[in-house]
Design an enzyme around this catalytic site. Structure first.
Site, short mmCIF file in Angstrom:
data_model
loop_
_atom_site.label_atom_id
_atom_site.label_comp_id
_atom_site.label_asym_id
_atom_site.label_seq_id
_atom_site.Cartn_x
_atom_site.Cartn_y
_atom_site.Cartn_z
N HIS A 151 0.84 -1.21 0.00
CA HIS A 151 0.00 0.00 0.00
C HIS A 151 0.87 1.25 0.00
O HIS A 151 2.10 1.17 -0.12
CB HIS A 151 -0.99 -0.03 1.16
CG HIS A 151 -0.38 -0.08 2.54
ND1 HIS A 151 0.45 0.90 3.02
CD2 HIS A 151 -0.51 -0.99 3.54
CE1 HIS A 151 0.81 0.61 4.26
NE2 HIS A 151 0.26 -0.54 4.59
N HIS B 40 4.23 1.37 2.21
CA HIS B 40 5.43 0.68 1.71
C HIS B 40 6.06 1.46 0.57
O HIS B 40 7.28 1.61 0.49
CB HIS B 40 5.09 -0.74 1.24
CG HIS B 40 4.31 -1.51 2.25
ND1 HIS B 40 2.95 -1.69 2.14
CD2 HIS B 40 4.68 -2.08 3.42
CE1 HIS B 40 2.53 -2.37 3.20
NE2 HIS B 40 3.55 -2.61 3.98
N CYS C 66 2.34 -10.26 19.80
CA CYS C 66 1.49 -9.74 18.70
C CYS C 66 1.98 -10.34 17.39
O CYS C 66 3.12 -10.13 17.00
CB CYS C 66 1.54 -8.22 18.62
SG CYS C 66 0.71 -7.59 17.14
N CYS D 83 2.93 -7.69 14.68
CA CYS D 83 4.29 -7.16 14.83
C CYS D 83 5.34 -8.27 14.78
O CYS D 83 6.51 -7.99 14.65
CB CYS D 83 4.47 -6.44 16.17
SG CYS D 83 3.47 -4.97 16.39
N CYS E 290 -2.56 -5.01 21.15
CA CYS E 290 -1.30 -4.43 20.69
C CYS E 290 -1.54 -2.95 20.42
O CYS E 290 -2.52 -2.58 19.76
CB CYS E 290 -0.86 -5.12 19.40
SG CYS E 290 0.39 -4.19 18.48
N HIS F 203 -1.40 -2.49 16.35
CA HIS F 203 -2.42 -3.14 15.52
C HIS F 203 -3.82 -3.09 16.11
O HIS F 203 -4.78 -3.40 15.43
CB HIS F 203 -2.00 -4.59 15.22
CG HIS F 203 -0.82 -4.68 14.29
ND1 HIS F 203 0.47 -4.73 14.74
CD2 HIS F 203 -0.76 -4.67 12.94
CE1 HIS F 203 1.29 -4.78 13.70
NE2 HIS F 203 0.57 -4.74 12.60
N LYS G 220 -2.38 4.39 11.79
CA LYS G 220 -1.38 4.01 10.80
C LYS G 220 -2.06 3.18 9.70
O LYS G 220 -2.78 2.23 9.99
CB LYS G 220 -0.30 3.17 11.47
CG LYS G 220 0.72 2.60 10.52
CD LYS G 220 1.72 1.71 11.25
CE LYS G 220 2.60 0.98 10.25
NZ LYS G 220 2.50 -0.46 10.32
N LYS H 253 -1.74 -3.07 6.35
CA LYS H 253 -2.27 -4.24 5.65
C LYS H 253 -3.12 -5.05 6.60
O LYS H 253 -4.21 -5.48 6.26
CB LYS H 253 -1.10 -5.14 5.19
CG LYS H 253 -0.28 -4.62 4.05
CD LYS H 253 0.85 -5.60 3.69
CE LYS H 253 1.89 -5.66 4.74
NZ LYS H 253 3.23 -5.84 4.52
#
Ligand code: ME8
Length: 535
Positions: free
Chosen positions: A25, A28, A134, A137, A159, A162, A310, A313
């Site tokens: 996405h 990256h 997690c 991560c 987490c 996430h 953030k 994905k």
């Protein structure tokens, strides 16, 4: 100590190797484009450059994704790499020199050797660990950093990145004696103030290390999608240890000593701030443990945000780069994120902001300048660049403006990784050239058919074309295809050679484009956006 000596002759830059659990996405692409601009800049300085990217293919996250899709992990990785990741980097004109995949034998063999070396040196021991983990991560969390779940996750711990429940994991694992490296790491940060960039990231890491480091579990035995621990094949190597080593295995560690010595250590590891600790704490400690030189810099970029979170994905908030390039074009895309967000800070993508900047800075300021100048050289001089016989103060101010833009962009982009600042310097110069034309009014001067009038006209158009010549060189790392079109329209190649061979150091030398060059009105650099914009 030896580990602080940097001797390699190559400017070596890496991106993180991305997890292939899903397609890439904007986040990256942000890091990868930044690295591409940085390395193109250094190539344009004439340096020997190596730009590495790749994919991180082991671990539970990938294994579970493959299972959920009914294929083997290797099949899943092959498909994603070939159908999603590599094609995107090609689409975005990323000029990487290599692409490493952690499932390649050139990597896995070396990972085993590296870890075996640490084991032989007594840096690894067997022990037990239990803690919240997690999978997003691929990391054990400390209880203190977890969030309390609400709604569907009520009663569970989440987490902080996430926002998904962590799992309690208990394992008999192998441990790396990370806790012993705190003092040496702090000393390294102290002696190398630029090792971690930006300052906020550096402070975070220093504070973290000062609190004391725990030993790091470096193996897993509850699943098998990974590189086997060489002395105990019931374990696979923890995905992060495996992944970090890509930076060394890809440039010949343990296989091609000559290449390794001329490339290692990396000049800059570009990373998102989410993975800063792995790169600024664990990675240097691993290198110290094996006696290898440390990288020059760990540069953390901020996050592209969606709705205050953030973009990710795992949380399905990723926007595909292709959704934007199909509307704005690839070069505008490469330019936008580096121009609009201060590198190191978080930033939000907005369709409106991109459209507004595209129209004002790219289409109006830059694109129109290029097409106006080419059109006037065509109309008044039949497409042959005239000589600047009346170079005066106004022209000298433009020449000085170019020299200043070159110096500024070179320092900001090439040394400081301040892409926004460097690009802004070039666009300030473009504004200056537009201002010069507005003041000089060549379209009015053209009506003066006296020799003085024609000399003025020639000088004005030469000045504007020469300014564009410098601009094409400065923006080539950011917008390669656009600058190629501009280079062609200025007829520069016949006299100065390919754009790719131009040097930053001489970009500001006034008068490089010779009179007599064939100027043609090429393609429109930045077509009008189709309305209405999506969003
Ligand atoms: O962490 N904003 O892989 P990954 C800005 N495999 N950058 C972002 C971003 C966002 N919203 N989302 C992702 C991994 N990135 C490991 C790395 S390296 C030895 C192993 C970028 O697929 C940013 O560079 O989760 C971030 O660090 C990286 O993608 C994480 O990619």
């Amino acid at each position: 100590t030896g580990t602080e000596q940097r001797g390699a002759s190559t400017y070596y830059v890496s991106t993180p190797i991305y997890y292939v659990n899903d397609a890439p996405h904007l986040g990256h692409a942000y890091t990868t484009v930044a690295g591409d601009v940085l390395t193109r800049w250094h190539r344009q300085r004439g340096e020997k450059v190596w730009y590495l990217t790749g994919t991180d293919e082991h671990g539970q996250k990938i294994m579970r994704t493959a299972e959920a899709n009914g294929v083997t992990p290797q099949e899943w990785c092959d498909k994603l790499v070939e159908e999603a990741w590599k094609p995107l980097w090609e689409h975005l004109e990323i000029a990487n020199d290599d692409f490493i995949r952690t499932t390649q034998k050139r990597h896995t063999d070396r990972v085993q050797e590296f870890v075996q070396d640490l084991y032989d040196k007594g840096e690894i021991y067997q022990g037990g660990y239990e803690g919240p983990y997690c999978v997003g991560c691929e990391e054990y969390k400390t209880p203190g950093e977890l969030l309390d779940g609400e709604g569907e996750f009520a009663g569970q711990k989440l987490c902080p990145i996430h926002k998904k429940p962590v799992e309690m994991l208990k394992e008999e694992n192998y441990f790396f004696k990370l806790s012993e490296y705190g003092p040496r790491l702090l000393e390294h940060y102290e002696n190398n103030p630029d090792f971690i960039q930006p300052e906020s990231a550096r402070n975070e890491v220093v504070n973290f290390v000062r609190q004391g480091l725990q030993d790091l579990s470096i193996s897993r035995s509850t699943f098998d999608w990974g590189v086997p621990v060489p002395w105990d094949d019931k374990h696979v190597i923890y995905v992060w240890i495996d992944a970090l080593l890509n930076y060394a295995t890809a440039v010949g560690y343990g296989s091609d000593q000559a290449k390794f010595e001329s490339t290692w250590p990396a000049s800059v590891h570009l990373v998102g701030k989410d993975i800063l600790r792995f790169h600024a704490v664990i990675w240097p400690a691993m290198l110290m443990a094996n006696g290898l030189p440390l990288p020059g810099k760990i540069a953390a970029n901020g996050w592209l945000m969606v709705g205050g979170e953030k973009m990710s994905k795992s949380n399905l908030t990723g926007i595909k780069p292709q959704d934007l390039t199909s509307h704005f074009g690839v070069d505008a895309y490469r330019w936008y994120f580096l121009r609009a967000i201060a590198f190191g800070q978080d930033g939000s993508f907005s369709w409106e902001d991109f459209s507004a900047r595209y129209t004002s800075e790219l289409a109006n300021d830059f694109g129109n300048l290029a097409s106006r100048v080419a059109a006037m050289v065509g109309k008044y001089f039949g497409g042959t660049l005239p000589e600047a016989t009346a170079h005066g103060d106004a022209e000298q101010a433009v020449a000085d403006g170019l020299a200043k833009a070159v110096a500024e962009a070179d320092a900001r982009i090439g040394d400081e990784l301040d892409f926004a600042g460097g690009i802004a310097a070039v666009f300030d110069f473009i504004k200056q050239v537009n201002g010069y034309l507005t003041e000089q009014e060549p379209w009015k001067v053209a009506k003066d058919t006296s020799p003085e009038g024609q000399a003025r006209l020639a000088t004005i158009l030469y000045t504007a074309a020469e300014a564009l010549r410098g601009t094409a060189v400065l923006l080539a790392p950011v917008m390669p295809a656009t600058c190629e079109k501009l280079w062609a329209s200025l007829g520069a190649e016949a006299h100065l050679g390919p754009l790719a061979d131009q040097r930053v150091q001489s970009a500001g030398t006034w008068g490089a484009l010779p009179a007599g060059a064939t100027v043609t009105k090429g393609e429109i650099l930045f077509p009008r956006l189709e309305e209405p914009a999506k969003g």
